[in-house]
Scaffold this motif. Structure first.
Motif, PDB file in Angstrom:
ATOM      1  N   MET A   1       0.834  -1.210   0.000  1.00 16.00           N
ATOM      2  CA  MET A   1       0.000   0.000   0.000  1.00 16.00           C
ATOM      3  C   MET A   1       0.867   1.258   0.000  1.00 16.00           C
ATOM      4  SD  MET A   1      -3.132  -1.066  -0.120  1.00 16.00           S
ATOM      5  CE  MET A   1      -2.751  -2.681  -0.821  1.00 16.00           C
ATOM      6  N   GLY A   2       1.962   1.235   0.757  1.00 19.71           N
ATOM      7  CA  GLY A   2       2.856   2.392   0.795  1.00 19.71           C
ATOM      8  C   GLY A   2       3.463   2.690  -0.556  1.00 19.71           C
ATOM      9  N   ALA A   3       3.865   1.643  -1.273  1.00 20.27           N
ATOM     10  CA  ALA A   3       4.429   1.835  -2.607  1.00 20.27           C
ATOM     11  C   ALA A   3       3.365   2.313  -3.589  1.00 20.27           C
ATOM     12  CB  ALA A   3       5.067   0.534  -3.099  1.00 20.27           C
ATOM     13  N   PHE A   4       2.120   1.826  -3.437  1.00 16.07           N
ATOM     14  CA  PHE A   4       1.034   2.348  -4.272  1.00 16.07           C
ATOM     15  C   PHE A   4       0.903   3.854  -4.071  1.00 16.07           C
ATOM     16  CE2 PHE A   4      -1.709  -1.814  -4.228  1.00 16.07           C
ATOM     17  CZ  PHE A   4      -0.886  -2.366  -5.191  1.00 16.07           C
ATOM     18  N   GLY A   5       0.851   4.285  -2.815  1.00 12.79           N
ATOM     19  CA  GLY A   5       0.663   5.697  -2.523  1.00 12.79           C
ATOM     20  C   GLY A   5       1.815   6.571  -2.971  1.00 12.79           C
ATOM     21  N   ALA A   6       3.026   6.007  -2.944  1.00 11.20           N
ATOM     22  CA  ALA A   6       4.208   6.763  -3.347  1.00 11.20           C
ATOM     23  C   ALA A   6       4.464   6.704  -4.842  1.00 11.20           C
ATOM     24  CB  ALA A   6       5.438   6.240  -2.600  1.00 11.20           C
ATOM     25  N   GLY A   7       3.672   5.934  -5.581  1.00 12.89           N
ATOM     26  CA  GLY A   7       3.822   5.850  -7.032  1.00 12.89           C
ATOM     27  C   GLY A   7       5.102   5.164  -7.462  1.00 12.89           C
ATOM     28  N   LEU A   8       5.449   4.052  -6.781  1.00 14.35           N
ATOM     29  CA  LEU A   8       6.735   3.403  -7.026  1.00 14.35           C
ATOM     30  C   LEU A   8       6.587   2.042  -7.698  1.00 14.35           C
ATOM     31  CD1 LEU A   8       8.413   4.156  -3.588  1.00 14.35           C
ATOM     32  CD2 LEU A   8       8.875   5.274  -5.776  1.00 14.35           C
ATOM     33  N   PRO A   9       7.484   1.717  -8.637  1.00 12.89           N
ATOM     34  CA  PRO A   9       7.556   0.353  -9.153  1.00 12.89           C
ATOM     35  C   PRO A   9       7.936  -0.610  -8.035  1.00 12.89           C
ATOM     36  CG  PRO A   9       8.791   1.868 -10.549  1.00 12.89           C
ATOM     37  CD  PRO A   9       8.448   2.609  -9.293  1.00 12.89           C
ATOM     38  N   GLN A  10       7.448  -1.862  -8.154  1.00 11.14           N
ATOM     39  CA  GLN A  10       7.683  -2.847  -7.107  1.00 11.14           C
ATOM     40  C   GLN A  10       8.154  -4.168  -7.713  1.00 11.14           C
ATOM     41  OE1 GLN A  10       4.420  -3.088  -4.155  1.00 11.14           O
ATOM     42  NE2 GLN A  10       3.400  -1.464  -5.311  1.00 11.14           N
ATOM     43  N   LEU A  11       9.153  -4.758  -7.077  1.00 12.67           N
ATOM     44  CA  LEU A  11       9.561  -6.131  -7.367  1.00 12.67           C
ATOM     45  C   LEU A  11       9.248  -6.933  -6.117  1.00 12.67           C
ATOM     46  CD1 LEU A  11      10.843  -8.390  -8.993  1.00 12.67           C
ATOM     47  CD2 LEU A  11      13.096  -7.570  -8.268  1.00 12.67           C
ATOM     48  N   VAL A  12       8.309  -7.869  -6.235  1.00 14.98           N
ATOM     49  CA  VAL A  12       7.786  -8.566  -5.067  1.00 14.98           C
ATOM     50  C   VAL A  12       8.353  -9.989  -5.010  1.00 14.98           C
ATOM     51  CG1 VAL A  12       5.727  -9.160  -3.768  1.00 14.98           C
ATOM     52  CG2 VAL A  12       5.680  -7.201  -5.332  1.00 14.98           C
ATOM     53  N   LEU A  13       8.880 -10.340  -3.827  1.00 16.05           N
ATOM     54  CA  LEU A  13       9.416 -11.668  -3.551  1.00 16.05           C
ATOM     55  C   LEU A  13       8.567 -12.272  -2.432  1.00 16.05           C
ATOM     56  CD1 LEU A  13      13.187 -10.577  -3.278  1.00 16.05           C
ATOM     57  CD2 LEU A  13      11.919 -11.152  -5.365  1.00 16.05           C
ATOM     58  N   PRO A  14       7.359 -12.754  -2.721  1.00 11.20           N
ATOM     59  CA  PRO A  14       6.443 -13.169  -1.655  1.00 11.20           C
ATOM     60  C   PRO A  14       6.973 -14.356  -0.862  1.00 11.20           C
ATOM     61  CG  PRO A  14       5.586 -13.783  -3.811  1.00 11.20           C
ATOM     62  CD  PRO A  14       6.779 -12.929  -4.059  1.00 11.20           C
ATOM     63  N   GLN A  15       6.726 -14.310   0.454  1.00  7.89           N
ATOM     64  CA  GLN A  15       7.231 -15.329   1.363  1.00  7.89           C
ATOM     65  C   GLN A  15       6.117 -16.133   2.039  1.00  7.89           C
ATOM     66  OE1 GLN A  15      10.869 -15.652   1.805  1.00  7.89           O
ATOM     67  NE2 GLN A  15      10.477 -14.507  -0.077  1.00  7.89           N
ATOM     68  N   GLY A  16       4.922 -15.572   2.155  1.00  9.23           N
ATOM     69  CA  GLY A  16       3.847 -16.296   2.829  1.00  9.23           C
ATOM     70  C   GLY A  16       2.613 -15.426   2.970  1.00  9.23           C
ATOM     71  N   ALA A  17       1.582 -15.983   3.645  1.00  6.64           N
ATOM     72  CA  ALA A  17       0.348 -15.280   3.983  1.00  6.64           C
ATOM     73  C   ALA A  17      -0.289 -14.663   2.736  1.00  6.64           C
ATOM     74  CB  ALA A  17       0.625 -14.249   5.071  1.00  6.64           C
TER      75      ALA A  17
ATOM     76  N   GLY B   1       0.074  -3.556 -13.413  1.00  4.84           N
ATOM     77  CA  GLY B   1       1.133  -3.045 -14.282  1.00  4.84           C
ATOM     78  C   GLY B   1       2.171  -2.217 -13.573  1.00  4.84           C
ATOM     79  N   VAL B   2       2.256  -2.349 -12.231  1.00  2.57           N
ATOM     80  CA  VAL B   2       3.185  -1.506 -11.479  1.00  2.57           C
ATOM     81  C   VAL B   2       4.405  -2.275 -10.973  1.00  2.57           C
ATOM     82  CG1 VAL B   2       1.375   0.095 -10.793  1.00  2.57           C
ATOM     83  CG2 VAL B   2       1.930  -1.823  -9.282  1.00  2.57           C
ATOM     84  N   GLY B   3       4.595  -3.515 -11.440  1.00  2.00           N
ATOM     85  CA  GLY B   3       5.768  -4.247 -10.986  1.00  2.00           C
ATOM     86  C   GLY B   3       5.780  -5.671 -11.473  1.00  2.00           C
ATOM     87  N   ALA B   4       6.650  -6.458 -10.835  1.00  2.00           N
ATOM     88  CA  ALA B   4       6.854  -7.863 -11.192  1.00  2.00           C
ATOM     89  C   ALA B   4       6.964  -8.675  -9.922  1.00  2.00           C
ATOM     90  CB  ALA B   4       8.114  -8.022 -12.042  1.00  2.00           C
TER      91      ALA B   4
END
Length: 383
Positions: A297-313, A326-329
C-alpha cells in the motif's frame, strides 16, 4: 470508541491513522491489542488496554516452538493451511473474545473498530450488541487458506451463538485502505465499503544518512522483507543482485534477521535493522519487498515500481495484484535467484510504462478520503 487489532505491526499500523484522527476529532478512543504492541500505541498518544496475544505464541500453542515457518520449509505452502486456519480462525479469535468481552462491558463504547484480521474483535462486538465496523489492512485476499480460516471462524461463531454471520465482513461496513482498482472483485461486489487513504504509519526516526539531499541522478532502491517473514538467505540473494545495479540500496533487515548475519555488503548497500518506511518511500525509485500489505500500500501511494518476492500469507495475492496493475513484477520461490532479481530490478528501473502506471495508482490513492474525513463519518455507524 474501541479500536482493536491483532498483535502485529502489519495489522496494527493501518488502524493508527484513523484512531488518531478520531481522537483529534474529539472522540474518546481506546486501543485494545496485545502487550507487545502497547508501546507503539502509546507513542501515538492513545489510551490502551491489553487484549489478545502474539501470533508466535498462538502458532506455538498449535505446532510447538520448533515448527518451521511456511517460508522456511520444503513443504508446499498449502500444507500449512490447517495450522494457519486454526490460529487465525480459532485460537486468536477465542482469546480476543475472552479479553475484549469484559473491556466492552466496562467501557460500553458506542462503536468498535476491529481490524479485519481480528475476527475476535468482530465476534466480541456482536455478542455485546455494540455497533462495529471492520478496518482492512490492505487488499482482501481470496484463496484456499482464507477459506480454511473463515471455516474455523464460522464454527467458533456458531459455538458462541452467532451462526450465520456473513464472512469476511461479518455483515459490517468495512474501512478499506486499498485502492478500488486493485481491490479483490469479490470483496467489492459484496462489502459495504468505506474508502480510506492508506497514509501509512511509522514510529518517528531519522532517515539513513545520505538519503535527504542525495544525487537523484543515481537511483535509490529499498529492500525489505518486513517484520514477520524476514529470511536471511533471500535477503542475501537480493542484496547480491541489487548491489550490481548502478544504484544505491537501503536494506531494512527487520526484527527477524540480525544485520550482522548478512555479512559484509558492497559499498553501495547500507543495511539497517529498521527504517521509518513512510518517510523513506518518497525518496525511493524502486521497492523490492515481500508483498506485505503495508509495504504494498505504501508503494502504491508513493507511485513506485515494485519487485515482489512473496514469502507467505497474503503476500502471494498482493504480488499478483501488483503485476495485474502493471506496477511491478513478482518472483516466487526458486525464481528468486540473484541473476533474475538483478535483471528484473534493472528492467523496472528503466520501464516508463510501469512508472506511468505507478503514478496513476498514486493519483487514485491521493483522491481517497483522508483519515480526518473518515473520522467525521464514524458517528454514522455508532450506536
Amino acid at each position: 470508541m474501541i479500536f482493536t487489532s491483532l498483535v502485529s505491526h502489519g495489522h496494527l499500523y493501518p488502524l493508527l491513522p484513523l484512531a488518531v484522527a478520531a481522537r483529534d476529532a474529539g472522540h474518546e478512543v481506546v486501543f485494545a491489542t496485545g502487550e507487545d504492541m502497547l508501546a507503539v500505541v502509546e507513542k501515538a498518544g492513545l489510551a490502551v488496554e491489553i487484549a489478545g496475544f502474539g501470533m508466535r505464541e498462538a502458532f506455538e500453542s498449535i505446532a510447538g516452538p520448533d515448527a518451521p515457518k511456511p517460508n522456511a520449509s520444503d513443504a508446499p505452502p498449502e500444507s500449512f493451511n490447517p495450522v494457519i486456519g486454526e490460529v487465525f480462525g480459532n485460537v486468536l479469535p477465542r482469546r480476543f473474545v475472552a479479553d475484549l468481552t469484559p473491556l466492552l462491558e466496562r467501557h460500553r463504547p458506542d462503536l468498535v473498530v476491529y481490524e479485519s484480521g481480528n475476527a475476535g474483535g468482530a465476534i466480541a462486538a456482536h455478542l455485546a450488541g455494540i455497533p462495529a465496523i471492520g478496518h482492512g489492512f490492505g487488499r482482501f485476499s481470496p484463496g484456499d487458506v482464507m477459506d480454511v480460516i473463515y471455516g474455523r471462524v464460522a464454527e467458533f461463531a456458531t459455538e458462541v451463538g452467532l451462526g450465520g454471520l456473513k464472512l469476511p465482513s461479518f455483515g459490517d461496513p468495512v474501512v478499506d485502505i486499498c485502492p478500488e482498482s486493485v481491490q479483490a472483485p469479490d470483496f467489492l461486489a459484496t462489502a459495504t465499503r468505506i474508502p480510506l487513504r492508506p497514509v501509512g504509519w511509522a514510529e518517528p526516526g531519522d532517515l539513513p544518512a545520505g538519503v535527504v539531499g542525495r544525487d537523484k541522478s543515481r537511483p535509490l532502491v529499498y529492500l525489505t522483507l518486513g517484520t514477520a517473514f524476514g529470511d536471511e538467505d533471500v535477503l542475501k540473494r537480493a542484496i547480491g543482485a541489487l548491489a550490481r545495479l548502478d544504484a544505491d540500496v537501503i536494506v531494512a533487515a527487520g526484527p527477524t534477521v540480525d544485520p550482522a548475519s548478512l555479512g559484509e555488503v558492497p559499498g553501495n548497500v547500507r543495511v539497517e535493522s529498521w527504517v521509518p518506511q513512510v518517510e523513506l518511500l518518497p525518496h525511493v525509485d524502486l521497492v523490492v519487498h515481500h508483498g506485505g500489505s503495508g509495504t504494498t500500500m505504501g508503494a502504491f501511494g508513493a507511485g513506485l515500481p515494485q519487485l515482489v518476492l512473496p514469502q507467505g500469507a497474503d503476500q502471494f495475492t498482493n504480488a499478483e495484484a501488483v503485476v495485474a496493475a502493471g506496477v511491478g513484477a513478482q518472483l516466487i520461490g526458486a525464481e528468486a535467484v540473484e541473476d533474475v532479481i538483478f535483471e528484473q530490478a534493472r528492467k523496472l528501473l528503466a520501464d516508463e510504462a510501469v512508472r506511468g502506471a505507478a503514478r496513476r495508482l498514486a493519483d487514485e490513492v491521493a483522491a481517497m478520503p483522508s483519515p480526518a474525513e473518515v473520522a467525521q463519518r464514524l458517528p454514522e455507524f455508532a450506536g
